[in-house]
Design an enzyme around this catalytic site. Structure first.
Site, PDB file in Angstrom:
ATOM      1  N   ARG A  67      21.395  52.037  57.834  1.00 13.00           N
ATOM      2  CA  ARG A  67      22.725  51.528  57.374  1.00 13.00           C
ATOM      3  C   ARG A  67      23.149  52.198  55.887  1.00 13.00           C
ATOM      4  O   ARG A  67      23.922  52.499  55.722  1.00 13.00           O
ATOM      5  CB  ARG A  67      22.857  50.119  57.365  1.00 13.00           C
ATOM      6  N   HIS A  71      26.759  54.257  55.308  1.00 11.27           N
ATOM      7  CA  HIS A  71      26.767  52.567  54.629  1.00 11.27           C
ATOM      8  C   HIS A  71      27.590  54.225  53.338  1.00 11.27           C
ATOM      9  O   HIS A  71      28.907  54.045  52.057  1.00 11.27           O
ATOM     10  CB  HIS A  71      26.856  51.914  53.294  1.00 11.27           C
ATOM     11  N   ASP A  72      26.362  55.483  52.947  1.00  7.14           N
ATOM     12  CA  ASP A  72      26.732  56.281  52.173  1.00  7.14           C
ATOM     13  C   ASP A  72      27.625  57.313  52.423  1.00  7.14           C
ATOM     14  O   ASP A  72      28.722  58.088  51.603  1.00  7.14           O
ATOM     15  CB  ASP A  72      25.849  56.645  51.449  1.00  7.14           C
ATOM     16  N   VAL A  75      32.065  57.121  52.442  1.00  9.15           N
ATOM     17  CA  VAL A  75      32.563  56.480  51.275  1.00  9.15           C
ATOM     18  C   VAL A  75      31.837  57.654  49.952  1.00  9.15           C
ATOM     19  O   VAL A  75      30.557  57.888  49.691  1.00  9.15           O
ATOM     20  CB  VAL A  75      32.039  55.089  50.382  1.00  9.15           C
ATOM     21  N   GLY A  77      32.082  60.373  51.562  1.00  5.54           N
ATOM     22  CA  GLY A  77      31.122  60.889  52.076  1.00  5.54           C
ATOM     23  C   GLY A  77      29.632  61.076  51.537  1.00  5.54           C
ATOM     24  O   GLY A  77      29.039  60.547  50.806  1.00  5.54           O
ATOM     25  N   SER A  81      26.697  58.150  46.741  1.00  4.33           N
ATOM     26  CA  SER A  81      27.473  56.836  45.971  1.00  4.33           C
ATOM     27  C   SER A  81      27.072  55.567  46.178  1.00  4.33           C
ATOM     28  O   SER A  81      26.647  54.582  44.947  1.00  4.33           O
ATOM     29  CB  SER A  81      28.637  57.532  46.068  1.00  4.33           C
ATOM     30  N   ASN A  99      28.728  45.473  51.222  1.00  7.60           N
ATOM     31  CA  ASN A  99      27.720  45.431  50.773  1.00  7.60           C
ATOM     32  C   ASN A  99      26.867  44.763  50.183  1.00  7.60           C
ATOM     33  O   ASN A  99      25.219  45.089  50.149  1.00  7.60           O
ATOM     34  CB  ASN A  99      27.770  47.197  49.817  1.00  7.60           C
ATOM     35  N   HIS A 198      23.803  49.268  66.419  1.00  3.53           N
ATOM     36  CA  HIS A 198      23.332  47.709  66.050  1.00  3.53           C
ATOM     37  C   HIS A 198      21.992  47.095  67.536  1.00  3.53           C
ATOM     38  O   HIS A 198      21.861  46.197  67.786  1.00  3.53           O
ATOM     39  CB  HIS A 198      24.458  47.204  66.317  1.00  3.53           C
ATOM     40  N   THR A 199      21.871  48.363  67.848  1.00  2.00           N
ATOM     41  CA  THR A 199      20.001  47.622  68.568  1.00  2.00           C
ATOM     42  C   THR A 199      19.520  47.564  67.784  1.00  2.00           C
ATOM     43  O   THR A 199      18.213  47.621  68.267  1.00  2.00           O
ATOM     44  CB  THR A 199      20.132  48.873  69.646  1.00  2.00           C
ATOM     45  N   ASP A 243      20.169  42.410  68.487  1.00  2.00           N
ATOM     46  CA  ASP A 243      19.458  42.800  69.837  1.00  2.00           C
ATOM     47  C   ASP A 243      18.869  41.860  69.823  1.00  2.00           C
ATOM     48  O   ASP A 243      17.320  42.406  69.328  1.00  2.00           O
ATOM     49  CB  ASP A 243      19.223  43.947  69.843  1.00  2.00           C
ATOM     50  N   THR A 246      15.018  43.273  72.588  1.00  2.00           N
ATOM     51  CA  THR A 246      14.343  44.214  71.716  1.00  2.00           C
ATOM     52  C   THR A 246      14.179  44.916  69.870  1.00  2.00           C
ATOM     53  O   THR A 246      15.297  45.610  70.179  1.00  2.00           O
ATOM     54  CB  THR A 246      13.726  45.437  72.401  1.00  2.00           C
ATOM     55  N   LYS A 249      13.227  48.107  67.982  1.00  2.00           N
ATOM     56  CA  LYS A 249      13.246  49.183  69.073  1.00  2.00           C
ATOM     57  C   LYS A 249      14.372  49.778  69.500  1.00  2.00           C
ATOM     58  O   LYS A 249      15.265  49.171  69.760  1.00  2.00           O
ATOM     59  CB  LYS A 249      13.353  48.213  70.508  1.00  2.00           C
TER      60      LYS A 249
HETATM   61  C1  HEM Z   1      31.919  50.516  64.222  1.00  2.00           C
HETATM   62  C2  HEM Z   1      31.648  49.354  62.820  1.00  2.00           C
HETATM   63  C3  HEM Z   1      30.708  48.667  62.138  1.00  2.00           C
HETATM   64  C4  HEM Z   1      30.899  46.779  61.823  1.00  2.00           C
HETATM   65  C5  HEM Z   1      31.459  46.073  61.930  1.00  2.00           C
HETATM   66  C6  HEM Z   1      29.357  46.979  61.363  1.00  2.00           C
HETATM   67  C7  HEM Z   1      28.792  45.654  61.083  1.00  2.00           C
HETATM   68  C8  HEM Z   1      27.820  44.975  59.732  1.00  2.00           C
HETATM   69  C9  HEM Z   1      27.617  43.742  60.057  1.00  2.00           C
HETATM   70  C10 HEM Z   1      28.595  42.816  59.552  1.00  2.00           C
HETATM   71  C11 HEM Z   1      26.091  44.063  59.652  1.00  2.00           C
HETATM   72  C12 HEM Z   1      25.446  42.777  59.180  1.00  2.00           C
HETATM   73  C13 HEM Z   1      25.418  42.749  57.586  1.00  2.00           C
HETATM   74  C14 HEM Z   1      24.998  41.815  56.666  1.00  2.00           C
HETATM   75  O1  HEM Z   1      24.156  40.223  57.649  1.00  2.00           O
HETATM   76  O2  HEM Z   1      24.775  41.511  55.551  1.00  2.00           O
HETATM   77  C15 HEM Z   1      25.548  44.950  59.912  1.00  2.00           C
HETATM   78  C16 HEM Z   1      24.474  45.477  60.305  1.00  2.00           C
HETATM   79  C17 HEM Z   1      23.714  46.758  59.976  1.00  2.00           C
HETATM   80  N1  HEM Z   1      24.680  47.911  60.472  1.00  2.00           N
HETATM   81 FE1  HEM Z   1      25.829  47.710  60.932  1.00  2.00          FE
HETATM   82  N2  HEM Z   1      28.660  47.932  61.291  1.00  2.00           N
HETATM   83  C18 HEM Z   1      29.374  48.622  62.271  1.00  2.00           C
HETATM   84  C19 HEM Z   1      28.392  49.681  62.779  1.00  2.00           C
HETATM   85  C20 HEM Z   1      27.296  50.871  62.672  1.00  2.00           C
HETATM   86  C21 HEM Z   1      27.139  52.199  62.709  1.00  2.00           C
HETATM   87  C22 HEM Z   1      28.001  52.856  62.775  1.00  2.00           C
HETATM   88  C23 HEM Z   1      25.377  51.869  62.098  1.00  2.00           C
HETATM   89  C24 HEM Z   1      24.638  53.254  62.107  1.00  2.00           C
HETATM   90  C25 HEM Z   1      24.896  54.325  62.958  1.00  2.00           C
HETATM   91  C26 HEM Z   1      25.444  50.429  61.916  1.00  2.00           C
HETATM   92  C27 HEM Z   1      24.184  50.674  60.999  1.00  2.00           C
HETATM   93  C28 HEM Z   1      24.010  48.922  60.737  1.00  2.00           C
HETATM   94  C29 HEM Z   1      22.385  48.599  60.898  1.00  2.00           C
HETATM   95  C30 HEM Z   1      20.969  49.113  61.620  1.00  2.00           C
HETATM   96  C31 HEM Z   1      22.238  47.293  60.752  1.00  2.00           C
HETATM   97  C32 HEM Z   1      20.593  46.350  60.040  1.00  2.00           C
HETATM   98  C33 HEM Z   1      20.637  46.698  58.750  1.00  2.00           C
HETATM   99  C34 HEM Z   1      19.595  45.518  58.264  1.00  2.00           C
HETATM  100  O3  HEM Z   1      19.265  45.267  58.752  1.00  2.00           O
HETATM  101  O4  HEM Z   1      19.197  45.444  57.138  1.00  2.00           O
HETATM  102  N3  HEM Z   1      26.148  49.537  61.602  1.00  2.00           N
HETATM  103  N4  HEM Z   1      26.561  45.777  60.634  1.00  2.00           N
END
Ligand code: HEM
Ligand SMILES: *[C@@H]1O[C@H](CO)[C@@H](O)[C@H](O)[C@H]1NC(C)=O
Ligand SMILES: *[C@@H]1O[C@H](CO)[C@@H](O)[C@H](O)[C@H]1NC(C)=O
Ligand SMILES: *[C@@H]1O[C@H](CO)[C@@H](O)[C@H](O)[C@H]1NC(C)=O
Ligand SMILES: *[C@@H]1O[C@H](CO)[C@@H](O)[C@H](O)[C@H]1NC(C)=O
Ligand SMILES: *[C@@H]1O[C@H](CO)[C@@H](O)[C@H](O)[C@H]1NC(C)=O
Length: 333
Positions: A67, A71-72, A75, A77, A81, A99, A198-199, A243, A246, A249
């Site tokens: 993540r 997020h880098d 914003v 590129g 940052s 963030n 989000h898997t 998820d 898993t 995973k």
């Molecule tokens: C499609 C639009 C997306 C939205 C609206 C979104 C939103 C979110 C939100 C709300 C969280 C949880 C934040 C929290 O509870 O503090 C999250 C976590 C996460 N996001 Fe996304 N996300 C998106 C796309 C992505 C993409 C493209 C990736 C990576 C390729 C990604 C990877 C992750 C990961 C791995 C987590 C878990 C981080 C952790 O457990 O520390 N997300 N996201």
């Protein structure tokens, strides 16, 4: 005659000089998989080992590192940052809505950076560390490898405004998600693919409460289970896996959940809607049945994400400390 031929020789020379400088210019401004082969040959191995160690210590860290890179890159590129701390005279991105109290993994990046500074001072950028660490984190959890090109440089700026406007919110509908990803030149298909991030990882109750209490595009038993984790009032920071089957995973379970209307956040379930009209239903179905297909597409889309407007050549700097812009006096880069 002699004048003419020497003139034409002059032009030929000048032309080849221009050609050569173009090639050099392009080369120095491009990323390459060999960028550190001479200047810091152990850089990539060092990053991988540290990521593997951090993920072994805490499996969630793999998700957090993935993540951070996302997020880098969304914003300004992929310029690190996202890592800059707020100071008395600098506003970074860490306190933006997406963030704040949410991003994690900064200590792992600091730790990698200090190891690399010890090995090859002032050589490896923080932006490259993020890009390589995200890849290694996905691989450590079972995802497919992509070849990370390196040679990114680090920004001296950050944008709180862009972090607030360009990082997608979990309350967005499909059209809002498509727009947010199109702004970074991703197709709707790539949106569906990248959402598969989000898997792995966890999400706070505040981001899925409205969905589990108020939405109809959700499995009722699943909604009840989630309500036990996330009360109607209070418990905003309670954590749930995206998820639950898993959580750490890197597989296609995220898409299997969506097909069963068990997406945790609104935005994810938008990719598969139960009324038959969802334009991305077919792709979600395909990924839910074919894990290899998802993993391959994910690797390709992550490669593309990692190439979003990097700083190269003499732009930016190699930060000494990933959290701070180098002090003006420094001559390190
Ligand atoms: C499609 C639009 C997306 C939205 C609206 C979104 C939103 C979110 C939100 C709300 C969280 C949880 C934040 C929290 O509870 O503090 C999250 C976590 C996460 N996001 Fe996304 N996300 C998106 C796309 C992505 C993409 C493209 C990736 C990576 C390729 C990604 C990877 C992750 C990961 C791995 C987590 C878990 C981080 C952790 O457990 O520390 N997300 N996201
Ligand atoms: C290991 O993970 C825990 C959280 O589970 C964390 O507090 C600790 O700092 C980590 N240790 C190392 C060496 O990464
Ligand atoms: C920011 O302020 C600190 C003191 O608060 C100072 O040491 C530092 O040089 C300043 N940095 C810049 C870039 O002005
Ligand atoms: C998207 O593509 C356009 C046209 O090629 C380019 O100008 C723009 O910088 C790209 N945006 C990003 C975020 O890469
Ligand atoms: C659900 O919707 C109702 C009516 O629109 C609203 O009053 C309530 O606050 C919503 N609940 C949540 C948890 O979003
Ligand atoms: C079907 O679902 C889509 C996406 O959620 C929504 O925009 C549309 O209004 C829904 N149509 C009906 C008839 O419910």
């Amino acid at each position: 005659m002699a004048a003419i031929s020497s003139l034409s020789l002059f032009f030929k020379l000048k032309f080849s000089l221009i050609l050569i400088s173009c090639v050099i210019g392009v080369t120095s401004a491009q990323l390459s998989s060999k960028f550190y082969d001479k200047s810091c040959p152990k850089a990539l191995t060092t990053i991988r080992k540290e990521v593997e160690r951090a993920v072994r210590n805490e499996s969630r860290m793999g998700a957090s590192l993935l993540r951070l890179h996302f997020h880098d890159c969304f914003v300004q590129g992929c310029d690190a940052s996202v890592l800059l701390d707020d100071t008395a005279n600098f506003t970074g991105e860490k306190n933006s809505f997406p963030n704040a109290n949410s991003l994690r993994g900064f200590e792992v990046i600091d730790n990698i950076k200090s190891k690399l500074e010890g090995m090859c001072k002032g050589v490896v950028s923080c932006a490259d560390i993020l890009a390589v660490a995200a890849r290694d984190a996905v691989v450590a959890l079972g995802g497919q490898k992509w070849e990370v090109q390196v040679g990114r440089r680090d920004s001296t700026t950050a944008s709180l405004d862009e972090a607030n406007s360009d990082l997608p919110a979990p309350f967005l509908d499909l059209s809002g998600l498509i727009t947010a990803f199109a702004k970074k030149n991703f197709t709707t298909q790539e949106l569906v693919t990248l959402s598969g991030g989000h898997t792995i990882g966890l999400v706070r109750c505040r981001f899925f409460r409205a969905r589990i209490y108020n939405e109809s595009n959700i499995d009722p038993t699943f909604a009840q289970q989630m309500q036990a984790l996330c009360p109607f009032e209070g418990g905003d920071d309670n954590l749930s896996p995206f998820d639950s089957t898993t959580p750490f995973k890197f597989d296609n379970a995220f898409y299997k959940n969506l097909v069963q209307l068990k997406g945790v956040v609104h935005s994810d379930q938008q990719l598969f809607t139960n009324n038959g009209s969802g334009p991305t239903n077919d792709q979600v179905n395909r990924y839910s049945r074919n894990m290899g297909n998802f993993k391959k597409d994910f690797a390709d889309a992550m490669f593309k994400m990692s190439m979003l407007t990097p700083l190269t050549g003499s732009n930016g700097q190699i930060r000494q400390n990933c959290r701070l812009v180098n002090p003006p006096s420094t001559t390190v880069s």
